[in-house]
Write a protein that holds these residues in place. Structure first.
Motif, PDB file in Angstrom:
ATOM      1  N   ALA A  34       0.816  -1.220   0.000  1.00  0.00           N
ATOM      2  CA  ALA A  34       0.000   0.000   0.000  1.00  0.00           C
ATOM      3  C   ALA A  34       0.849   1.271   0.000  1.00  0.00           C
ATOM      4  N   HIS A  35       1.968   1.278   0.740  1.00  0.00           N
ATOM      5  CA  HIS A  35       2.689   2.531   0.978  1.00  0.00           C
ATOM      6  C   HIS A  35       4.061   2.639   0.311  1.00  0.00           C
ATOM      7  N   CYS A  36       4.698   1.531   0.033  1.00  0.00           N
ATOM      8  CA  CYS A  36       6.106   1.580  -0.360  1.00  0.00           C
ATOM      9  C   CYS A  36       6.369   1.084  -1.780  1.00  0.00           C
ATOM     10  N   CYS A  39       7.248   3.276  -4.965  1.00  0.00           N
ATOM     11  CA  CYS A  39       8.589   3.841  -5.149  1.00  0.00           C
ATOM     12  C   CYS A  39       9.683   2.776  -5.106  1.00  0.00           C
ATOM     13  N   HIS A  40       9.483   1.726  -4.335  1.00  0.00           N
ATOM     14  CA  HIS A  40      10.548   0.715  -4.170  1.00  0.00           C
ATOM     15  C   HIS A  40      10.277  -0.551  -4.988  1.00  0.00           C
ATOM     16  N   ARG A  41       9.250  -0.524  -5.826  1.00  0.00           N
ATOM     17  CA  ARG A  41       8.823  -1.658  -6.657  1.00  0.00           C
ATOM     18  C   ARG A  41       8.234  -2.777  -5.793  1.00  0.00           C
ATOM     19  N   ASN A  57      17.238  -0.190  -2.729  1.00  0.00           N
ATOM     20  CA  ASN A  57      16.937  -1.616  -2.731  1.00  0.00           C
ATOM     21  C   ASN A  57      16.666  -2.013  -1.278  1.00  0.00           C
ATOM     22  N   LEU A  58      15.477  -2.516  -1.004  1.00  0.00           N
ATOM     23  CA  LEU A  58      15.103  -2.819   0.385  1.00  0.00           C
ATOM     24  C   LEU A  58      15.193  -4.306   0.703  1.00  0.00           C
ATOM     25  N   ARG A  59      15.800  -5.082  -0.186  1.00  0.00           N
ATOM     26  CA  ARG A  59      15.822  -6.525   0.051  1.00  0.00           C
ATOM     27  C   ARG A  59      16.985  -6.935   0.961  1.00  0.00           C
ATOM     28  N   THR A  65      22.505  -5.091   6.212  1.00  0.00           N
ATOM     29  CA  THR A  65      23.935  -4.798   6.324  1.00  0.00           C
ATOM     30  C   THR A  65      24.148  -3.297   6.413  1.00  0.00           C
ATOM     31  N   THR A  66      23.434  -2.546   5.556  1.00  0.00           N
ATOM     32  CA  THR A  66      23.554  -1.081   5.577  1.00  0.00           C
ATOM     33  C   THR A  66      23.268  -0.534   6.976  1.00  0.00           C
ATOM     34  N   TYR A  67      22.269  -1.115   7.624  1.00  0.00           N
ATOM     35  CA  TYR A  67      21.868  -0.620   8.943  1.00  0.00           C
ATOM     36  C   TYR A  67      22.476  -1.463  10.079  1.00  0.00           C
ATOM     37  N   ARG A  88      19.443  12.944   6.893  1.00  0.00           N
ATOM     38  CA  ARG A  88      18.151  12.835   6.207  1.00  0.00           C
ATOM     39  C   ARG A  88      18.322  12.038   4.916  1.00  0.00           C
ATOM     40  N   LEU A  89      17.504  11.009   4.727  1.00  0.00           N
ATOM     41  CA  LEU A  89      17.503  10.279   3.454  1.00  0.00           C
ATOM     42  C   LEU A  89      17.040  11.236   2.365  1.00  0.00           C
ATOM     43  N   ASP A  90      17.471  10.960   1.130  1.00  0.00           N
ATOM     44  CA  ASP A  90      17.101  11.840   0.026  1.00  0.00           C
ATOM     45  C   ASP A  90      15.588  11.843  -0.187  1.00  0.00           C
ATOM     46  N   GLN A  91      15.056  13.017  -0.537  1.00  0.00           N
ATOM     47  CA  GLN A  91      13.663  13.130  -0.973  1.00  0.00           C
ATOM     48  C   GLN A  91      13.538  12.358  -2.278  1.00  0.00           C
ATOM     49  N   MET A  93      11.877  10.194  -0.270  1.00  0.00           N
ATOM     50  CA  MET A  93      11.588   9.223   0.800  1.00  0.00           C
ATOM     51  C   MET A  93      10.904   9.946   1.950  1.00  0.00           C
ATOM     52  N   PRO A  94       9.649   9.582   2.244  1.00  0.00           N
ATOM     53  CA  PRO A  94       8.934  10.273   3.327  1.00  0.00           C
ATOM     54  C   PRO A  94       9.381   9.804   4.709  1.00  0.00           C
ATOM     55  N   ALA A  95       9.239  10.651   5.720  1.00  0.00           N
ATOM     56  CA  ALA A  95       9.326  10.211   7.117  1.00  0.00           C
ATOM     57  C   ALA A  95       7.913   9.749   7.471  1.00  0.00           C
ATOM     58  N   TRP A  96       7.787   8.493   7.877  1.00  0.00           N
ATOM     59  CA  TRP A  96       6.449   7.903   8.011  1.00  0.00           C
ATOM     60  C   TRP A  96       5.838   8.105   9.382  1.00  0.00           C
ATOM     61  N   LYS A  97       6.582   8.737  10.292  1.00  0.00           N
ATOM     62  CA  LYS A  97       6.051   8.991  11.633  1.00  0.00           C
ATOM     63  C   LYS A  97       4.723   9.754  11.513  1.00  0.00           C
ATOM     64  N   ARG A  99       2.098   8.547  10.235  1.00  0.00           N
ATOM     65  CA  ARG A  99       1.274   7.789   9.280  1.00  0.00           C
ATOM     66  C   ARG A  99       1.404   6.293   9.507  1.00  0.00           C
ATOM     67  N   LEU A 100       2.556   5.868  10.039  1.00  0.00           N
ATOM     68  CA  LEU A 100       2.755   4.467  10.410  1.00  0.00           C
ATOM     69  C   LEU A 100       3.222   4.435  11.859  1.00  0.00           C
ATOM     70  N   THR A 101       2.787   3.403  12.589  1.00  0.00           N
ATOM     71  CA  THR A 101       3.254   3.244  13.968  1.00  0.00           C
ATOM     72  C   THR A 101       4.556   2.438  13.953  1.00  0.00           C
TER      73      THR A 101
HETATM   74  C1  HEC Z   1       7.760   8.753  -2.854  1.00  0.00           C
HETATM   75  C2  HEC Z   1       8.684   7.639  -3.022  1.00  0.00           C
HETATM   76  C3  HEC Z   1       8.966   6.751  -1.821  1.00  0.00           C
HETATM   77  C4  HEC Z   1       8.060   6.111  -1.016  1.00  0.00           C
HETATM   78  C5  HEC Z   1       6.539   6.163  -1.064  1.00  0.00           C
HETATM   79  C6  HEC Z   1       8.835   5.321  -0.078  1.00  0.00           C
HETATM   80  N1  HEC Z   1      10.166   5.496  -0.308  1.00  0.00           N
HETATM   81 FE1  HEC Z   1      11.680   4.680   0.762  1.00  0.00          FE
HETATM   82  N2  HEC Z   1      13.034   5.707  -0.333  1.00  0.00           N
HETATM   83  C7  HEC Z   1      12.748   6.495  -1.436  1.00  0.00           C
HETATM   84  C8  HEC Z   1      13.992   7.035  -1.981  1.00  0.00           C
HETATM   85  C9  HEC Z   1      14.122   7.946  -3.182  1.00  0.00           C
HETATM   86  C10 HEC Z   1      15.023   6.525  -1.176  1.00  0.00           C
HETATM   87  C11 HEC Z   1      16.540   6.782  -1.307  1.00  0.00           C
HETATM   88  C12 HEC Z   1      16.943   7.844  -0.323  1.00  0.00           C
HETATM   89  C13 HEC Z   1      18.446   7.965  -0.209  1.00  0.00           C
HETATM   90  O1  HEC Z   1      19.186   7.226  -0.880  1.00  0.00           O
HETATM   91  O2  HEC Z   1      18.908   8.830   0.580  1.00  0.00           O
HETATM   92  C14 HEC Z   1      14.387   5.708  -0.152  1.00  0.00           C
HETATM   93  C15 HEC Z   1      15.065   5.061   0.871  1.00  0.00           C
HETATM   94  C16 HEC Z   1      14.510   4.205   1.773  1.00  0.00           C
HETATM   95  C17 HEC Z   1      15.224   3.502   2.813  1.00  0.00           C
HETATM   96  C18 HEC Z   1      16.717   3.620   3.082  1.00  0.00           C
HETATM   97  C19 HEC Z   1      17.418   2.451   2.441  1.00  0.00           C
HETATM   98  C20 HEC Z   1      18.924   2.556   2.476  1.00  0.00           C
HETATM   99  O3  HEC Z   1      19.581   1.747   1.793  1.00  0.00           O
HETATM  100  O4  HEC Z   1      19.469   3.432   3.174  1.00  0.00           O
HETATM  101  C21 HEC Z   1      14.329   2.733   3.482  1.00  0.00           C
HETATM  102  C22 HEC Z   1      14.611   1.797   4.647  1.00  0.00           C
HETATM  103  C23 HEC Z   1      13.047   2.958   2.867  1.00  0.00           C
HETATM  104  N3  HEC Z   1      13.188   3.863   1.846  1.00  0.00           N
HETATM  105  C24 HEC Z   1      11.893   2.328   3.251  1.00  0.00           C
HETATM  106  C25 HEC Z   1      10.627   2.674   2.780  1.00  0.00           C
HETATM  107  C26 HEC Z   1       9.429   2.088   3.275  1.00  0.00           C
HETATM  108  C27 HEC Z   1       9.353   0.985   4.327  1.00  0.00           C
HETATM  109  C28 HEC Z   1       8.406   2.715   2.628  1.00  0.00           C
HETATM  110  C29 HEC Z   1       6.923   2.504   2.829  1.00  0.00           C
HETATM  111  C30 HEC Z   1       6.432   2.660   4.205  1.00  0.00           C
HETATM  112  C31 HEC Z   1       8.994   3.681   1.711  1.00  0.00           C
HETATM  113  N4  HEC Z   1      10.351   3.616   1.828  1.00  0.00           N
HETATM  114  C32 HEC Z   1       8.276   4.499   0.867  1.00  0.00           C
HETATM  115  C33 HEC Z   1      11.489   6.780  -1.928  1.00  0.00           C
HETATM  116  C34 HEC Z   1      10.288   6.357  -1.371  1.00  0.00           C
END
Ligand code: HEC
Length: 117
Positions: A34-36, A39-41, A57-59, A65-67, A88-91, A93-97, A99-101
């Motif tokens: 539903a949420h991820c 963007c992450h396939r 890549n979230l697999r 290892t990254t974390y 801060r992770l690159d935009q 990528m949302p901060a889910w606080k 919206r998710l617990t």
């Molecule tokens: C709007 C697009 C988008 C959505 C929706 C999104 N992400 Fe991301 N996410 C990204 C991008 C772009 C990055 C890479 C950020 C970076 O490299 O700094 C990322 C990075 C991450 C990372 C860091 C991985 C690493 O190798 O450091 C995690 C963990 C992550 N996402 C988890 C999630 C999860 C879980 C969800 C769903 C709850 C989610 N993301 C939803 C775009 C998204």
């Protein structure tokens, strides 16, 4: 109230059997889809470009290892959009606080650990 207590005991019993784990993974998968996945396939492979940013890549085992195999840091990455160093992770990528617990983040992490690259 009685029913609530019975439910709590049942859940505790389940937690001891491994059913709770399967349940967590199923919940995590639904949340992930539903949420991820947009963007992450669907398979967690990422690689989707957003300007200069590329979705991660979230697999397993790469993500763990990254974390540093720290669930705490993974939860922070999802809820606060902070990388392993606290930056801060690159935009986008949302901060889910909010919206998710934390429990939902843990469910998603349990699901991500079932995906392997
Ligand atoms: C709007 C697009 C988008 C959505 C929706 C999104 N992400 Fe991301 N996410 C990204 C991008 C772009 C990055 C890479 C950020 C970076 O490299 O700094 C990322 C990075 C991450 C990372 C860091 C991985 C690493 O190798 O450091 C995690 C963990 C992550 N996402 C988890 C999630 C999860 C879980 C969800 C769903 C709850 C989610 N993301 C939803 C775009 C998204």
């Amino acid at each position: 109230m009685k029913r609530f207590i019975a439910g709590a005991i049942f859940a505790t019993v389940l937690a001891g059997t491994g059913f709770a784990h399967a349940n967590t993974v199923a919940t995590g998968k639904a949340l992930y889809m539903a949420h991820c996945s947009g963007c992450h396939r669907a398979n967690g492979a990422g690689g989707v470009h957003f300007g200069k940013a590329v979705s991660a890549n979230l697999r397993a085992p790469g993500l763990e290892t990254t974390y540093h195999h720290s669930t705490k840091l993974l939860v922070r990455a999802i809820l606060d959009a902070r990388d392993e160093d606290g930056d801060r992770l690159d935009q986008p990528m949302p901060a889910w606080k909010g919206r998710l617990t934390k429990v939902q983040a843990l469910d998603i992490i349990a699901y991500l650990k079932t995906l392997h690259s």
